[in-house]
Design a protein around this motif. Structure first.
Motif, PDB file in Angstrom:
ATOM      1  N   ASN A 120       0.828  -1.211   0.000  1.00  0.00           N
ATOM      2  CA  ASN A 120       0.000   0.000   0.000  1.00  0.00           C
ATOM      3  C   ASN A 120       0.858   1.255   0.000  1.00  0.00           C
ATOM      4  N   ASN A 121       1.905   1.232  -0.807  1.00  0.00           N
ATOM      5  CA  ASN A 121       2.813   2.375  -0.872  1.00  0.00           C
ATOM      6  C   ASN A 121       3.082   2.719  -2.331  1.00  0.00           C
ATOM      7  N   GLY A 122       2.037   2.659  -3.151  1.00  0.00           N
ATOM      8  CA  GLY A 122       2.201   2.893  -4.574  1.00  0.00           C
ATOM      9  C   GLY A 122       2.239   4.367  -4.915  1.00  0.00           C
ATOM     10  N   PRO A 123       2.258   4.687  -6.186  1.00  0.00           N
ATOM     11  CA  PRO A 123       2.343   6.086  -6.630  1.00  0.00           C
ATOM     12  C   PRO A 123       1.130   6.909  -6.213  1.00  0.00           C
ATOM     13  N   HIS A 124      -0.032   6.260  -6.090  1.00  0.00           N
ATOM     14  CA  HIS A 124      -1.218   6.996  -5.660  1.00  0.00           C
ATOM     15  C   HIS A 124      -1.043   7.527  -4.250  1.00  0.00           C
ATOM     16  N   ARG A 125      -0.355   6.771  -3.410  1.00  0.00           N
ATOM     17  CA  ARG A 125      -0.138   7.207  -2.029  1.00  0.00           C
ATOM     18  C   ARG A 125       0.802   8.410  -1.986  1.00  0.00           C
ATOM     19  N   ASN A 126       1.817   8.398  -2.863  1.00  0.00           N
ATOM     20  CA  ASN A 126       2.732   9.535  -2.914  1.00  0.00           C
ATOM     21  C   ASN A 126       1.995  10.802  -3.314  1.00  0.00           C
ATOM     22  N   LEU A 127       1.055  10.680  -4.267  1.00  0.00           N
ATOM     23  CA  LEU A 127       0.265  11.845  -4.684  1.00  0.00           C
ATOM     24  C   LEU A 127      -0.609  12.331  -3.534  1.00  0.00           C
ATOM     25  N   ASP A 128      -1.183  11.392  -2.781  1.00  0.00           N
ATOM     26  CA  ASP A 128      -2.002  11.780  -1.632  1.00  0.00           C
ATOM     27  C   ASP A 128      -1.168  12.515  -0.591  1.00  0.00           C
ATOM     28  N   ARG A 129       0.040  12.032  -0.369  1.00  0.00           N
ATOM     29  CA  ARG A 129       0.923  12.693   0.606  1.00  0.00           C
ATOM     30  C   ARG A 129       1.274  14.105   0.149  1.00  0.00           C
ATOM     31  N   GLN A 130       1.562  14.256  -1.137  1.00  0.00           N
ATOM     32  CA  GLN A 130       1.916  15.575  -1.669  1.00  0.00           C
ATOM     33  C   GLN A 130       0.732  16.530  -1.544  1.00  0.00           C
ATOM     34  N   ASP A 131      -0.465  16.033  -1.848  1.00  0.00           N
ATOM     35  CA  ASP A 131      -1.678  16.851  -1.743  1.00  0.00           C
ATOM     36  C   ASP A 131      -1.893  17.281  -0.297  1.00  0.00           C
ATOM     37  N   ALA A 132      -1.697  16.365   0.644  1.00  0.00           N
ATOM     38  CA  ALA A 132      -1.865  16.694   2.060  1.00  0.00           C
ATOM     39  C   ALA A 132      -0.827  17.722   2.504  1.00  0.00           C
ATOM     40  N   ALA A 133       0.400  17.590   2.031  1.00  0.00           N
ATOM     41  CA  ALA A 133       1.449  18.546   2.384  1.00  0.00           C
ATOM     42  C   ALA A 133       1.124  19.933   1.833  1.00  0.00           C
ATOM     43  N   ASP A 134       0.587  19.980   0.605  1.00  0.00           N
ATOM     44  CA  ASP A 134       0.203  21.264   0.009  1.00  0.00           C
ATOM     45  C   ASP A 134      -0.912  21.927   0.816  1.00  0.00           C
ATOM     46  N   ARG A 135      -1.891  21.134   1.212  1.00  0.00           N
ATOM     47  CA  ARG A 135      -2.999  21.682   2.012  1.00  0.00           C
ATOM     48  C   ARG A 135      -2.507  22.219   3.348  1.00  0.00           C
ATOM     49  N   LYS A 136      -1.598  21.464   3.970  1.00  0.00           N
ATOM     50  CA  LYS A 136      -1.067  21.887   5.265  1.00  0.00           C
ATOM     51  C   LYS A 136      -0.276  23.184   5.129  1.00  0.00           C
ATOM     52  N   ALA A 137       0.537  23.277   4.070  1.00  0.00           N
ATOM     53  CA  ALA A 137       1.324  24.485   3.851  1.00  0.00           C
ATOM     54  C   ALA A 137       0.415  25.692   3.642  1.00  0.00           C
ATOM     55  N   GLU A 138      -0.664  25.497   2.889  1.00  0.00           N
ATOM     56  CA  GLU A 138      -1.617  26.586   2.647  1.00  0.00           C
ATOM     57  C   GLU A 138      -2.294  27.009   3.947  1.00  0.00           C
ATOM     58  N   LEU A 139      -2.672  26.032   4.760  1.00  0.00           N
ATOM     59  CA  LEU A 139      -3.316  26.334   6.034  1.00  0.00           C
ATOM     60  C   LEU A 139      -2.371  27.086   6.970  1.00  0.00           C
ATOM     61  N   VAL A 140      -1.126  26.641   7.038  1.00  0.00           N
ATOM     62  CA  VAL A 140      -0.135  27.312   7.889  1.00  0.00           C
ATOM     63  C   VAL A 140       0.081  28.743   7.420  1.00  0.00           C
ATOM     64  N   ARG A 141       0.144  28.939   6.097  1.00  0.00           N
ATOM     65  CA  ARG A 141       0.332  30.289   5.563  1.00  0.00           C
ATOM     66  C   ARG A 141      -0.835  31.193   5.954  1.00  0.00           C
ATOM     67  N   LYS A 142      -2.057  30.685   5.824  1.00  0.00           N
ATOM     68  CA  LYS A 142      -3.235  31.480   6.189  1.00  0.00           C
ATOM     69  C   LYS A 142      -3.229  31.815   7.674  1.00  0.00           C
ATOM     70  N   MET A 143      -2.861  30.833   8.507  1.00  0.00           N
ATOM     71  CA  MET A 143      -2.852  31.066   9.961  1.00  0.00           C
ATOM     72  C   MET A 143      -1.796  32.116  10.325  1.00  0.00           C
ATOM     73  N   ARG A 144      -0.626  32.053   9.663  1.00  0.00           N
ATOM     74  CA  ARG A 144       0.421  33.043   9.943  1.00  0.00           C
ATOM     75  C   ARG A 144      -0.017  34.435   9.511  1.00  0.00           C
ATOM     76  N   GLU A 145      -0.721  34.516   8.370  1.00  0.00           N
ATOM     77  CA  GLU A 145      -1.221  35.822   7.930  1.00  0.00           C
ATOM     78  C   GLU A 145      -2.221  36.385   8.933  1.00  0.00           C
ATOM     79  N   LYS A 146      -3.114  35.529   9.437  1.00  0.00           N
ATOM     80  CA  LYS A 146      -4.092  35.978  10.432  1.00  0.00           C
ATOM     81  C   LYS A 146      -3.395  36.411  11.711  1.00  0.00           C
ATOM     82  N   ALA A 147      -2.422  35.615  12.140  1.00  0.00           N
ATOM     83  CA  ALA A 147      -1.701  35.946  13.370  1.00  0.00           C
ATOM     84  C   ALA A 147      -0.931  37.250  13.190  1.00  0.00           C
TER      85      ALA A 147
END
Length: 71
Positions: free
Chosen positions: A28-55
């Motif tokens: 269960n570590n195929g290419p689809h999982r890597n894409l999911d991880r990248q998508d999750a990392a992108d979402r987290k980075a966007e959320l952190v950026r928004k939180m820092r802007e608000k702060a």
């Protein structure tokens, strides 16, 4: 009427060939999982950026309020 070759398969749905999976995909570590991880990392980075802007905006208004209170 078709007869299933395996008792666990519904009639007409049995048979077919399976794709040969690589060792990583079997674990269960195929290419689809890597894409999911990248998508999750992108979402987290966007959320952190928004939180820092608000702060930063909240901190900027708090400093402005302190400056006016001191003068």
């Amino acid at each position: 009427m078709t007869v299933s070759k395996n008792i666990n398969n519904p009639v007409g749905m049995g048979g077919g060939q399976r794709k040969k999976l690589s060792r990583a995909e079997r674990q269960n570590n195929g290419p689809h999982r890597n894409l999911d991880r990248q998508d999750a990392a992108d979402r987290k980075a966007e959320l952190v950026r928004k939180m820092r802007e608000k702060a930063g905006a909240a901190e900027g208004t708090a400093q402005a309020d302190d400056d006016t209170a001191q003068s």
